[in-house]
Design an enzyme around this catalytic site. Structure first.
Site, PDB file in Angstrom:
ATOM      1  N   HIS A  58      -0.542  26.607  21.424  1.00  0.00           N
ATOM      2  CA  HIS A  58       0.206  27.082  20.248  1.00  0.00           C
ATOM      3  C   HIS A  58       1.469  27.823  20.676  1.00  0.00           C
ATOM      4  CE1 HIS A  58      -2.886  25.930  17.456  1.00  0.00           C
ATOM      5  NE2 HIS A  58      -3.787  26.757  17.957  1.00  0.00           N
TER       6      HIS A  58
ATOM      7  N   ASP B 145      -7.222  26.579  12.760  1.00  0.00           N
ATOM      8  CA  ASP B 145      -6.222  25.513  12.705  1.00  0.00           C
ATOM      9  C   ASP B 145      -6.452  24.580  11.520  1.00  0.00           C
ATOM     10  OD1 ASP B 145      -5.080  26.536  15.007  1.00  0.00           O
ATOM     11  OD2 ASP B 145      -6.298  25.295  16.339  1.00  0.00           O
TER      12      ASP B 145
ATOM     13  N   HIS C 166      -6.108  26.836  24.917  1.00  0.00           N
ATOM     14  CA  HIS C 166      -5.919  26.466  23.509  1.00  0.00           C
ATOM     15  C   HIS C 166      -4.801  27.301  22.883  1.00  0.00           C
ATOM     16  CE1 HIS C 166      -7.464  25.284  19.401  1.00  0.00           C
ATOM     17  NE2 HIS C 166      -6.765  26.375  19.106  1.00  0.00           N
ATOM     18  N   GLU C 167      -4.872  28.615  23.043  1.00  0.00           N
ATOM     19  CA  GLU C 167      -3.870  29.492  22.438  1.00  0.00           C
ATOM     20  C   GLU C 167      -2.506  29.340  23.098  1.00  0.00           C
ATOM     21  OE1 GLU C 167      -4.446  30.900  19.685  1.00  0.00           O
ATOM     22  OE2 GLU C 167      -6.559  30.331  19.748  1.00  0.00           O
TER      23      GLU C 167
END
Length: 258
Positions: free
Chosen positions: A13, A103, A9-10
């Site tokens: 980004h 988010d 997930h990170e």
């Protein structure tokens, strides 16, 4: 399993930010989630920030699809699949809660900065974030008063929002400093801001919006006339004068005569 989901997930980004040549300060992986700290001066294009924000939640979609494909093989059982999908859904839904720095909170803040002046947008997004956090605290006290992990997460969100509020003036000055050295003013949509010459210089700067270049129409109350001043001229004045709280009427001679 949770570590891997949070890491991907990170990295979503981070990779999106890297593609747009943003500066990536650090990526923190916490026991209950992660935080990717990237360049945030409030002057990046809206579409870039939108893509960087949603790049994290989008990772969960392909991970769940991949788990569904793997469940047909011998290396991935149905128990693994259901647990993996459950963790993905929980992390995804949690990150979409409109609380900073999640988010969902960043999406709300991005919309606010598109709709309102920068300082007002930050105020509205911080207020809405704290309001939702307060509602979660009340519900947690009623339904999960002894859930330790939940209270650790709530404590983290509370501290983050407190620091966000405490650093509001510093963030505003970073926004102005970035605009001062921004060379893309000619390519941005131009917006006229009408102000009286009795307005303090610092307050006039709080009317700036992201993604726009501003022309200030300053009305002189005594003479009844008005003059146009470019944003860059007021920014130059702000960083050179020792009286940022002085009204524009006292400072206009430093730029041009009315």
């Amino acid at each position: 399993m949770i570590f891997m989901i949070v890491f991907i997930h990170e990295m979503g980004h981070a990779i999106a930010a890297h593609l747009f040549k943003w500066r990536i300060h650090k990526i923190e992986l916490l026991p209950f989630g992660g935080v990717a700290e990237v360049e945030d001066v409030g002057n990046r294009p809206f579409h870039e920030e939108l893509i960087v924000i949603i790049a994290g939640p989008l990772q969960h979609i392909w991970m769940m699809v991949l788990s569904y494909l793997f469940v047909q093989t011998s290396i991935w059982t149905s128990t693994d699949h259901h647990l993996f999908v459950w963790h993905n859904m929980m992390i995804l839904l949690f990150n979409l809660i409109p609380i900073l720095p999640l988010d969902g909170g960043r999406l709300v803040q991005l919309w606010c900065t598109y709709r309102f002046p920068y300082v007002q947008a930050l105020t509205i997004s911080r207020f809405s974030s704290c309001l939702v956090l307060l509602a979660i605290i009340v519900l947690s006290l009623i339904w999960f008063p002894y859930h330790l992990n939940l209270w650790v997460i709530i404590s983290f969100l509370f501290i983050t929002n407190y620091l966000e509020w405490k650093q509001r003036h510093y963030r505003f000055m970073r926004f102005l400093m970035a605009r001062k050295f921004d060379k893309s003013g000619d390519t941005k949509q131009k917006t006229v801001i009408a102000v009286r010459d009795s307005v303090p210089l610092r307050e006039a700067m709080k009317l700036l919006k992201r993604g726009r270049y501003h022309l200030y129409k300053v009305f002189h109350l005594k003479s009844g006339t008005a003059c146009m001043v470019e944003e860059k001229e007021l920014l130059q004045m702000l960083f050179t004068t020792k009286k940022p709280q002085a009204p524009l009427a006292q400072l206009m001679h430093l730029i041009k005569k009315p």
